[in-house]
Scaffold this active site. Sequence first.
Site, PDB file in Angstrom:
ATOM      1  N   GLY A  21      24.028  -4.879  20.895  1.00 41.57           N
ATOM      2  CA  GLY A  21      23.021  -3.834  21.015  1.00 41.57           C
ATOM      3  C   GLY A  21      22.858  -3.076  19.717  1.00 41.57           C
ATOM      4  O   GLY A  21      23.615  -3.277  18.760  1.00 41.57           O
ATOM      5  N   PRO A  26      22.881  -0.033  16.873  1.00 39.07           N
ATOM      6  CA  PRO A  26      23.970   0.884  16.510  1.00 39.07           C
ATOM      7  C   PRO A  26      23.874   2.200  17.279  1.00 39.07           C
ATOM      8  O   PRO A  26      22.790   2.716  17.543  1.00 39.07           O
ATOM      9  CB  PRO A  26      23.757   1.109  15.003  1.00 39.07           C
ATOM     10  CG  PRO A  26      22.914  -0.025  14.546  1.00 39.07           C
ATOM     11  CD  PRO A  26      22.054  -0.401  15.711  1.00 39.07           C
ATOM     12  N   GLY A  27      25.043   2.737  17.633  1.00 40.82           N
ATOM     13  CA  GLY A  27      25.103   4.058  18.263  1.00 40.82           C
ATOM     14  C   GLY A  27      24.863   4.077  19.745  1.00 40.82           C
ATOM     15  O   GLY A  27      24.709   5.153  20.328  1.00 40.82           O
ATOM     16  N   GLY A  40      26.983   2.989  22.109  1.00 45.82           N
ATOM     17  CA  GLY A  40      28.207   3.218  22.879  1.00 45.82           C
ATOM     18  C   GLY A  40      29.035   1.981  23.144  1.00 45.82           C
ATOM     19  O   GLY A  40      29.779   1.953  24.130  1.00 45.82           O
ATOM     20  N   HIS A  43      -8.095  19.637  10.513  1.00 45.96           N
ATOM     21  CA  HIS A  43      -7.702  18.231  10.719  1.00 45.96           C
ATOM     22  C   HIS A  43      -6.835  18.094  11.971  1.00 45.96           C
ATOM     23  O   HIS A  43      -7.114  17.244  12.839  1.00 45.96           O
ATOM     24  CB  HIS A  43      -6.937  17.737   9.478  1.00 45.96           C
ATOM     25  CG  HIS A  43      -6.514  16.304   9.549  1.00 45.96           C
ATOM     26  ND1 HIS A  43      -7.165  15.293   8.886  1.00 45.96           N
ATOM     27  CD2 HIS A  43      -5.484  15.694  10.203  1.00 45.96           C
ATOM     28  CE1 HIS A  43      -6.574  14.141   9.130  1.00 45.96           C
ATOM     29  NE2 HIS A  43      -5.537  14.362   9.925  1.00 45.96           N
ATOM     30  N   GLU A  44      -5.796  18.917  12.076  1.00 40.70           N
ATOM     31  CA  GLU A  44      -4.908  18.822  13.229  1.00 40.70           C
ATOM     32  C   GLU A  44      -5.596  19.298  14.505  1.00 40.70           C
ATOM     33  O   GLU A  44      -5.314  18.770  15.594  1.00 40.70           O
ATOM     34  CB  GLU A  44      -3.634  19.636  12.968  1.00 40.70           C
ATOM     35  CG  GLU A  44      -2.842  19.219  11.741  1.00 40.70           C
ATOM     36  CD  GLU A  44      -2.432  17.761  11.773  1.00 40.70           C
ATOM     37  OE1 GLU A  44      -2.328  17.173  12.865  1.00 40.70           O
ATOM     38  OE2 GLU A  44      -2.197  17.185  10.685  1.00 40.70           O
ATOM     39  N   ASP A  60      -3.687   7.848   9.655  1.00 40.24           N
ATOM     40  CA  ASP A  60      -4.387   7.756  10.937  1.00 40.24           C
ATOM     41  C   ASP A  60      -5.241   6.498  11.003  1.00 40.24           C
ATOM     42  O   ASP A  60      -5.252   5.783  12.021  1.00 40.24           O
ATOM     43  CB  ASP A  60      -5.276   8.988  11.129  1.00 40.24           C
ATOM     44  CG  ASP A  60      -4.484  10.281  11.137  1.00 40.24           C
ATOM     45  OD1 ASP A  60      -3.310  10.233  11.524  1.00 40.24           O
ATOM     46  OD2 ASP A  60      -5.043  11.322  10.752  1.00 40.24           O
TER      47      ASP A  60
END
Length: 785
Positions: free
Chosen positions: A348, A350-351, A353, A567-568, A645
């Site tokens: 799996g 990394p990290g 478990g 823009h946002e 975008d």
Amino acid sequence: MPHAGQLRYHDFSKLRELYGNRLSHNRNTPSSNVHWFPRVSVSVRPFHSALQTSTGISTKSSSLYHAKSSSSSSSRSFFSGTPKFLVDLKLKNLETAANAAPNDATAQYAFLHELAKHYPSVVVERMTNPSFSNFAVNTPSVILLLQAAQHTESFRQIDVRALIHRLLKTQDANNSMPPQQREALQQLLQHQIQVKPSKPEQVHQLHAILSPGIMSAPAGAGGQPWHSAGGGVLRGTDPKYPLHVEMHQSTSVKAALLGLLGRVVVTLVVVSALGAMLDEKGLGKAVGMNQNSKHIQEAEQPVQVRFANVKGVTEAKQELEEIVHYLRDPSKFTRLGGKLPRGLLLTGPPGTGKTLLAKAIAGEANVPFFFSSGSQFEEVYVGLGAKRVRELFEAAKKKSPAIIFIDEIDAIGGTRRLKDQSALKMTLNELLVQLDGFDENNGIIVIGATNFVESLDAALLRPGRFDKHVTVPLPDVGGRKEILELYASKTKLDKDVDLNILARGTTGFSGADLFNLMNQAALKASVDGLNAINMHVLEFAKDKILMGAERKTAVITKETARCTAYHEAGHALVATLTEGALPIHKATIMPRGNSLGMVTQLPEGDQTSQSLKQMLATMDVMMGGRVAEEVIFGADNVTSGASSDIMQATRIARAMVTKFGFSEQVGIVYHGGATGEEHASDETRANIDAEVKKLTDAAYQRATALLTKYSKQHQLLAQTLLEYETLTGEEVRDLIKKGKKPGRPVINKAGGSRGDTSVLGKDNQSEDGKNEKGSRLPGFGQDRH
């Protein structure tokens, strides 16, 4: 006997031959073994030089005069000294110079001094041979003769009277002998004529006169001390009169360094060989050599980790429970003849478990747990990795049932190739044999963990070895909530914290990432002086991990902030009013990393697939920022901030055409490659490009229509962003649908500008954000998400 001139270039070898004949003759002649002066190596200096006392030596006369014949008075190490042919060449040159100048006592001494170091017997022969009786001598040459005779025990060859006459003749010619010494030599001649002492006594008395630095006085007749000017006895013949010797080290710096290097090399070879031998025999640990070895490590019992401590990987835990039951009660599984897998491979990202799961198995089963990593098996010695694999399995076999956990097993279990080093193959071969070889290792469960299962050798993955594979994936939204709750139980959270929202906003986070998020939030809350971790701090930690820290000191002008806000706001308005778009979580114009602002959308849960409506809505949201700039500032003032975008919208459109079959013109087909045009004809590629452009243009038109229709809401949202900098999803929806502003104090009253804008210069700024030449000010060309 040939004349000296006839021996000019041949007497060196001839003298050795003459000396050998005379030595054979002397051996056949009975003589008393009498030794006449101490065998001490001293530096020869003129008789009037003062002897510097550095060491006092007192010995008994019975052992002081013992001497043995030697070809050299100095010992040489293996790495020092001059080769013999170079020594002989140097002697030949000195001999030629000495024979060419028979009246030069200095040249004679130079040859004799070098000759005495290697061939003392030839010194005696040259000084006593009648062929060289007319050669000049000096006091140092006579002393060299006496020392050489002592080394070779050939003092009976010396005619003391003739030697004294020869010395006086040379010194009379040079007028270099002190009167006191000349008088002492003449007295010695008279004493020998009257008393007629023995040959050892004659040589002894001559040496006492020529070397006053080591004698207190010459000896007299009858064996009694022979008094002269000073009186006394011979030093070294009695403990009351010790002999003082000054040692001179003649070794060069180069020879000393070579000798030191040789000793160091020999020491390293011996120590390495001894260590390898002890390690091979298994004695290294007994003598303390492997006490700190890390390739065999056993966890302290009992292991505290349990399955309850592992969250977010429920399916993986269920697969591992049968391993625990087998270790607790093996007979329950073997009563029908079945066998449990020998090896268990955890794979799996990394990290997730994997190591924690291995510890939980050991904690639940309460059995010995041996752990190591793949890199610890390999060192500089070839074959050491295979040996350590054997040692690991032997240690586990003694305490079976037991668990062996090998982390990062791909370091030793990678696919074997012909070009690989033999040492790596040996380690893997030994691991294969230990897992499933001629001897069975019953009661041992081997757990391996790797992030690169595709790189492992096929022989390692076959049934009978690592035949049970357990995938430990990234946690889903439910698993992320469980992990966050586990870490939250170890700290203090505020009442306003909603872990469901945090779990939804951390898509793709592993267990280690979630721990880092909670740890960053705890540190931030502590620095801010809070009593508990609130939602604002958790959002700050999440944004910091995803996009970097806030750039609070960035210089942002009003024009730059205004362009970013519109823009946002365009992204947020299209996302709020488009059916199928993901709900907005947050909109901000606070710069982070390379971005001047962003709009965050959160799915309701983990999405494994997307519908056509959702993909089109996502493209519309991507186009909202570009369209907003055109509507507000005009087509001529559109910035490059929408580049990312446009890239995302184009990527979605190309995948819809080439991967998902959402184009009638191209059809329901799959085209491989990064651009979706692999193995496609020219006509097909043209159709693909046309369909992609058709989809992006349609998204652009829909976003334009929406922003034109709701221009008032768009401007209100942008102005609010300039005042508050960051808005939540609820505040954005209230603004667009109800026209309601947030009920909290305004943060920025400067029109969105930040930092010390005075550094930009007022003369170069205008109201529309351009300088005098018409180019955009810093910040207008940066990406906005």
